[in-house]
Enzyme design. Structure first.
Site, short mmCIF file in Angstrom:
data_model
loop_
_atom_site.label_atom_id
_atom_site.label_comp_id
_atom_site.label_asym_id
_atom_site.label_seq_id
_atom_site.Cartn_x
_atom_site.Cartn_y
_atom_site.Cartn_z
N LYS A 32 0.82 -1.21 0.00
CA LYS A 32 0.00 0.00 0.00
C LYS A 32 0.85 1.27 0.00
O LYS A 32 0.64 2.18 -0.82
CB LYS A 32 -0.90 -0.01 1.24
CG LYS A 32 -1.73 1.24 1.42
CD LYS A 32 -2.42 1.23 2.79
CE LYS A 32 -1.39 1.36 3.90
NZ LYS A 32 -2.01 1.53 5.23
N THR A 33 1.82 1.35 0.91
CA THR A 33 2.63 2.57 1.02
C THR A 33 3.44 2.80 -0.25
O THR A 33 3.58 3.93 -0.72
CB THR A 33 3.57 2.49 2.24
OG1 THR A 33 2.78 2.27 3.42
CG2 THR A 33 4.35 3.78 2.40
N ASP A 216 -4.89 7.90 3.47
CA ASP A 216 -4.53 6.52 3.81
C ASP A 216 -5.39 6.04 4.98
O ASP A 216 -5.94 6.85 5.74
CB ASP A 216 -3.04 6.48 4.19
CG ASP A 216 -2.53 5.07 4.37
OD1 ASP A 216 -3.20 4.12 3.91
OD2 ASP A 216 -1.44 4.91 4.97
N GLU A 217 -5.50 4.73 5.15
CA GLU A 217 -6.29 4.13 6.24
C GLU A 217 -7.70 4.73 6.29
O GLU A 217 -8.23 5.04 7.35
CB GLU A 217 -5.58 4.33 7.59
CG GLU A 217 -4.20 3.73 7.67
CD GLU A 217 -4.20 2.21 7.74
OE1 GLU A 217 -5.29 1.61 7.80
OE2 GLU A 217 -3.10 1.62 7.72
N GLN A 247 -9.61 -4.28 8.01
CA GLN A 247 -8.71 -3.88 9.08
C GLN A 247 -9.26 -2.70 9.89
O GLN A 247 -8.52 -2.02 10.60
CB GLN A 247 -7.33 -3.51 8.51
CG GLN A 247 -6.63 -4.70 7.86
CD GLN A 247 -5.20 -4.38 7.47
OE1 GLN A 247 -4.34 -4.15 8.30
NE2 GLN A 247 -4.94 -4.37 6.18
N ARG A 578 0.06 -9.67 10.83
CA ARG A 578 1.30 -8.99 11.21
C ARG A 578 2.51 -9.89 10.97
O ARG A 578 3.65 -9.42 10.96
CB ARG A 578 1.29 -8.59 12.69
CG ARG A 578 0.21 -7.62 13.16
CD ARG A 578 0.08 -6.41 12.28
NE ARG A 578 -0.93 -6.63 11.26
CZ ARG A 578 -1.03 -5.92 10.15
NH1 ARG A 578 -0.17 -4.96 9.90
NH2 ARG A 578 -2.00 -6.15 9.28
#
Length: 633
Positions: A32-33, A216-217, A247, A578
């Protein structure tokens, strides 16, 4: 250089969609980043000046990482750097820049949750509402502000006695903040939203300043954040949102999954891009994550896949109690370290903070270095004291800060005198002289803030306040606490290039808006202990997810509606994803809670994982083929 090199097809598609509304559904570990930063670089390469790009995320750590990646991609480019910030830091910048339009003072203080709680407690006591819990009242106020509601609007709708009581507390709370020139966390969003709604000229200026916006998020946005994004995007609608509904784990804090699920309805013509290739986890870990999250109904369908190896099975341990579980974690951690995995690449996750005690004891007894995420540098007493001197110097009306530092070190000024000082009453004799000396000291600190580099101003405040001399008298802990303040000075040096008083303002902003992850020192070679909530956005080679018991994880809620159960499942999904290479799951057959030992059943989530992915490490026999684990235990 082209900024689509090295991207997969879906990432490339996201980068090339530069105009109009874009929804990037980015699964865990799907790059994503990388996609966001390459998209920003491509916008600039295509002619959009960097200064016209706004990118918003949810932690300072994420914003800092994004900023560094963009700078590495762009190198020396004209047109300025994009503005990368969290929603709250964006609010701070806008409220300071347009403080007159917002009807507030430029040097407002930012109250943290502890400041707000103390103020609410004093108000409840003064109003005689002893039956009202401060935490509950503040929770209502915070959620309603997140929904974009003012105290006046809440009071108009208050019907029950409890709501009317909270309305009175809210009104007194707002008055206290006005008197002290302060805003709380939620005001940073609500006041920003109000500024944009009520000032067309400010909104027009900002819409022209930022022609391309990335968030983002996005799944974690509340109503206020959604409205801020919508208003800033304006008629251009060059709004790119990135997130993963699977998430969303902050519904209890006001995050509204509808913002994510209904984005295409709110912005017709949205281009939707799914990032489903996972670059983080093994196939085994990813299969387990997919099998669990697919049980949720309120989600945008996607199925993560990976080209990574199959990897080791997931190891499951059924412990006798929490001590047995903790020793299992310690023993396996020792084994991982012997195999060459660095302690910093190992994380132990839990649903509730109380679970950390037994885990700490086992790690400590085993000689395994560990750290607990959540112990924040800026919350250490001596650091907070120095910051309060800086805040009070910039904002002499800040009663919260004056009450904190008036006796640090002791000055012989009592509570009654402090109350009169804050109220602006005249003080005769010795009390007046002491109060005047204190005010003169704050004035000297303010002059330093306005004239010298940030680090020098912090150092001056530490010395002139008397804290340094006071700590030197403490032979046991004094030097360690002085070392913490010296580290604060080192941190302040980052802002030495900013013109005074902006450097100190930015330092105070960082301190006020810091999250748990912002305090994570990735250079420290230690096992990380943290709640699952705190782990969001992080990744490790090996992850232990502990306490997988009914009533603990999933947590027992007041109501058992679909939203609550789905959020708990999303939280477990976050925990599982994670892990890069190794995943350990554990539960205890009995656990000490609130002073009594309770028997427990394994979490329902364990039964949702394909049992072929699991290897047992517990004394329990393996399930027979086709036999459900939950039924067996």
């Amino acid at each position: 250089m082209t900024y689509v090199d090295g991207l997969n097809d879906r990432q490339r598609e996201a980068v090339l969609k530069m105009e109009g509304p874009v929804l990037i559904v980015a699964g865990a570990g799907a790059g994503k980043t990388k996609t966001i930063t390459h998209r920003i670089a491509h916008l600039i390469e295509s002619g959009v000046p960097g200064r016209n790009i706004l990118a918003v995320t949810f932690t300072n750590k994420a914003a800092g990482e994004m900023r560094e990646r963009v700078m590495r991609l762009l190198g020396e480019r004209s047109g300025g750097m994009p503005f990368l910030a969290t929603f709250h830091s964006l609010g701070v910048r806008l409220l300071r820049e347009f403080h007159q339009e917002a009807g507030i003072e430029r040097n407002f203080s930012i109250w943290d949750r502890d400041d707000s709680m103390k103020a609410i407690k004093r108000i409840i006591e003064s109003l005689g509402f002893g039956d009202l819990q401060a935490k509950s009242a503040l929770g209502v106020i915070s959620r309603k502000k997140g929904d974009g509601m003012s105290g006046a609007a809440y009071a108009e709708r208050a019907s029950s006695f409890r709501e009317q009581t909270i309305a009175r507390v809210w009104d007194a709370y707002e008055k206290t903040m006005r008197d002290e020139g302060a805003l709380d966390f939620d005001d940073l969003l609500l006041r920003t939203l109000t500024l944009l709604r009520d000032n067309p000229s400010v909104l027009s200026l900002l819409q022209n300043r930022w022609t391309h916006i990335t968030i983002d998020e996005y799944q974690d946005t509340n109503r206020s954040q959604y409205e801020i994004a919508r208003l800033l995007a304006g008629e251009r609608r060059n709004l790119c949102v990135v997130g993963d509904g699977d998430q969303l784990v902050y519904g209890w804090r006001g995050a509204d999954i509808e913002n994510f699920l209904s984005f295409e309805d709110a912005f017709p013509g949205t281009a939707v891009v799914l990032l489903e290739q996972n670059y983080r986890s093994t196939r085994t870990i990813l299969s387990a994550a997919n099998s669990v999250i697919e049980k949720n109904v309120r989600r945008k369908p996607k199925h993560l896949f990976t080209e990574n190896p199959t990897g080791d099975p997931i190891l499951l341990y059924g412990a006798f109690n929490e001590t047995d579980e903790a020793w299992f974690v310690a023993a396996k951690t020792e084994e991982l370290i012997r195999q060459g995995i660095s302690p910093r690449e190992i994380a132990v996750l839990y649903r509730e903070n109380f679970q950390s005690r037994a885990l700490e004891e086992a790690l400590l007894a085993s000689g395994i270095p560990y750290r607990i995420l959540g112990t924040r540098f800026f919350e250490r007493k001596e650091v907070k004291d120095v910051l309060s001197y800086l805040r009070a110097a910039l904002n002499p009306k800040s009663g919260v800060d004056i009450r904190r530092i008036i006796a640090v070190p002791p000055r012989g000024i009592g509570k009654v005198t402090v109350d009169k000082m804050i109220a602006g009453e005249a003080l005769p004799g010795a009390a007046g002289a002491k109060a005047a000396a204190f005010r003169d000291m704050l004035a000297a600190i303010k002059k330093a803030i306005e004239t010298v580099p940030c680090a020098d101003a912090v150092r001056f405040a530490f010395e002139i306040s008397g804290i340094e001399a006071f700590l030197k008298k403490d032979t046991e802990e004094g030097m360690e606490r002085i070392g913490n303040v010296h580290e604060l000075v080192n941190l302040a040096a980052r802002y030495n290039d900013a013109p005074p008083p902006e450097g100190v303002e930015r330092l105070l902003e960082e301190a006020a808006l810091q999250s748990d992850q912002d305090n994570l020192d990735e250079r420290q070679d230690a096992v990380s202990l943290m709640t699952v909530h705190a782990s969001k956005g992080l990744e490790f080679d090996a992850v232990f997810v502990t306490g997988l018991e009914q009533g603990l994880f999933p947590s027992m809620r007041e109501s058992d509606n679909d939203r609550d159960s789905e959020e708990e499942r999303r939280l477990f999904y976050v925990a599982v994803t994670r892990a890069r290479k190794r995943l350990f799951l554990s539960y205890a057959n009995e656990r000490m809670k609130y002073g009594s030992r309770e028997h427990a059943l394994p979490s329902e989530f364990l039964g949702e994982i394909d049992q072929r992915l699991i290897e047992w490490a517990s004394p329990n026999r393996r399930p027979e083929e086709g036999e459900r684990m939950i039924e067996l235990l």
